[in-house]
Design an enzyme around this catalytic site. Structure first.
Site, PDB file in Angstrom:
ATOM      1  N   HIS A  55      -2.474  -4.514   8.100  1.00 32.30           N
ATOM      2  CA  HIS A  55      -3.709  -5.291   7.976  1.00 32.30           C
ATOM      3  C   HIS A  55      -4.901  -4.381   8.284  1.00 32.30           C
ATOM      4  CE1 HIS A  55      -6.347  -8.856   9.383  1.00 32.30           C
ATOM      5  NE2 HIS A  55      -6.622  -8.494   8.154  1.00 32.30           N
ATOM      6  N   GLY A  56      -5.703  -4.087   7.261  1.00 34.72           N
ATOM      7  CA  GLY A  56      -6.751  -3.071   7.373  1.00 34.72           C
ATOM      8  C   GLY A  56      -7.749  -3.333   8.477  1.00 34.72           C
ATOM      9  N   THR A  67       0.868  -1.177   0.000  1.00 32.00           N
ATOM     10  CA  THR A  67       0.000   0.000   0.000  1.00 32.00           C
ATOM     11  C   THR A  67       0.903   1.225   0.000  1.00 32.00           C
ATOM     12  OG1 THR A  67      -1.837  -1.062   1.123  1.00 32.00           O
ATOM     13  CG2 THR A  67      -1.522   1.272   1.611  1.00 32.00           C
ATOM     14  N   THR A 120      -0.287   1.872   7.034  1.00 23.91           N
ATOM     15  CA  THR A 120      -0.349   0.690   6.175  1.00 23.91           C
ATOM     16  C   THR A 120      -0.318  -0.534   7.083  1.00 23.91           C
ATOM     17  OG1 THR A 120       0.901  -0.669   4.604  1.00 23.91           O
ATOM     18  CG2 THR A 120       2.169   0.928   5.841  1.00 23.91           C
ATOM     19  N   GLY A 146     -11.617  -1.438   3.176  1.00 19.59           N
ATOM     20  CA  GLY A 146     -10.543  -1.517   4.169  1.00 19.59           C
ATOM     21  C   GLY A 146     -10.365  -0.206   4.913  1.00 19.59           C
TER      22      GLY A 146
HETATM   23  N1  ASP Z   1      -4.194  -1.403   4.828  1.00 21.75           N
HETATM   24  C1  ASP Z   1      -4.430  -1.993   3.535  1.00 21.75           C
HETATM   25  C2  ASP Z   1      -5.791  -2.672   3.542  1.00 21.75           C
HETATM   26  O1  ASP Z   1      -6.073  -3.424   4.442  1.00 21.75           O
HETATM   27  C3  ASP Z   1      -3.391  -2.989   3.131  1.00 21.75           C
HETATM   28  C4  ASP Z   1      -1.948  -2.620   3.364  1.00 21.75           C
HETATM   29  O2  ASP Z   1      -1.652  -1.581   3.950  1.00 21.75           O
HETATM   30  O3  ASP Z   1      -1.067  -3.370   2.914  1.00 21.75           O
HETATM   31  O4  ASP Z   1      -6.546  -2.473   2.628  1.00 21.75           O
END
Ligand code: ASP
Length: 310
Positions: free
Chosen positions: A220-221, A167, A218, A197
């Site tokens: 795990h959303g 991301t 950034t 997300g």
């Molecule tokens: N935060 C992003 C999501 O969950 C993914 C990431 O940051 O890699 O959509």
């Protein structure tokens, strides 16, 4: 007060063969966004420029290079926020646009809403004259390979994503002391169709307030949303913690409370900045004065002249 721009290219564990690409991309995007600040542009102009450059770069999970959903399609989330007015705009699960961050800015500037989703976001894009791009142009061989790999019943897409794709996001302070943030993503690998997300959610995937600072996360959303990570960091800054300490405190909380890993770039209106993460790696770069700072691993911090193209 020295204007500053800080950029990230996603938290996780980046495979060796992609690490250099990822680092080079964030340095180039930082230079591009910082040139906007040096030319007298606003913090908002600078973060949108930097994130657009990363969306155009197929090495990241945003725009071209986005991960695929369970059906093998691209649905993207993006957000911007202006610290001067608390104006914000976001899109979620949007398809067939090259630069979701620019569409998010249009939502902020041209509608009375904060977030448009899916087909409604596409309709708005058409009404604004944003060109529709073929879905294929957003899909890389790498993204398709990862999607196929994670169709297997025993696959763990969250584990797999944490690091293999990035991301992107940016925060900035301009010469007038205004702060802004922007974040853009293809989301989580093999996510359900329609999944929204953190990135599209204000306070989670981004927040900016001239009275405190700006954050772009950034990771795990779903974990980020549970702890409203961007706003949590600003809360810690409001109660007096430095940009680094506030980031570390919130990331540690997310890890302990919901087992979530992630990373952030943060600024305060006085030009202090931080790039912190609880994952193994996060490609980041920052420009301030005539220095370009960058790193990939925890506690790694290189500095070179902004004019040095190596
Ligand atoms: N935060 C992003 C999501 O969950 C993914 C990431 O940051 O890699 O959509």
């Amino acid at each position: 007060m020295l204007p500053v721009l800080v950029v990230h290219g996603g938290a996780g564990h980046i495979p060796k063969e992609r690490a250099e690409l990822s680092c080079a991309g964030v340095r180039a995007a930082t230079r591009g966004g910082y040139a906007v600040l040096q030319g007298g542009g606003s913090a908002m102009d600078a973060v949108v420029k930097a994130v657009s450059l990363l969306e155009d770069n197929p090495a990241y999970n945003a725009g071209r290079g986005s991960v695929l959903n369970a059906k093998g399609e691209v649905e993207m989330d993006a957000i911007v926020m202006d610290g001067k007015t608390l104006a914000s705009g976001a899109v979620s699960a949007v398809r067939r646009v090259a630069n979701p961050v620019q569409l998010a800015r249009l939502v902020m500037e041209k509608t009375s809403h904060l977030c448009l989703t899916a087909e409604g976001a596409s309709q708005f894009a058409r009404s604004m004259g944003v060109p529709e791009v073929p879905e294929e142009s957003l899909i890389t061989d790498y993204a398709r390979m990862r999607w196929k790999k994670n169709l297997a019943p025993e696959a763990n897409p969250v584990e797999c994503q944490m690091g293999k794709m990035g991301t992107v996001g940016a925060v900035a302070v301009d010469a007038e002391g205004n702060v802004a943030c922007a974040t853009s993503t293809g989301g989580m690998l093999n996510k359900m169709e329609g999944r929204v997300g953190d990135t599209a959610c204000i306070g989670c995937g981004g927040y900016a307030d001239n009275n405190i600072g700006a954050v772009s996360p950034t990771g795990h959303g779903e974990a980020i949303m549970k702890v409203t990570l961007a706003r949590l960091i600003l809360f810690h800054m409001e109660r007096g913690l430095s940009v680094e300490a506030a980031s570390d405190e919130a990331l540690a909380f997310m890890r302990a409370r919901v087992e979530g890993l992630g990373g952030v770039v943060v600024v305060n209106p006085r030009g202090c900045w931080a790039a912190r993460f609880s994952s193994l790696q996060m490609a980041w770069a920052a420009a301030q004065g005539d220095a370009l700072h960058y790193g990939l691993y925890v506690d790694e911090h290189f500095t070179q002249s902004i004019d040095d193209l190596l």
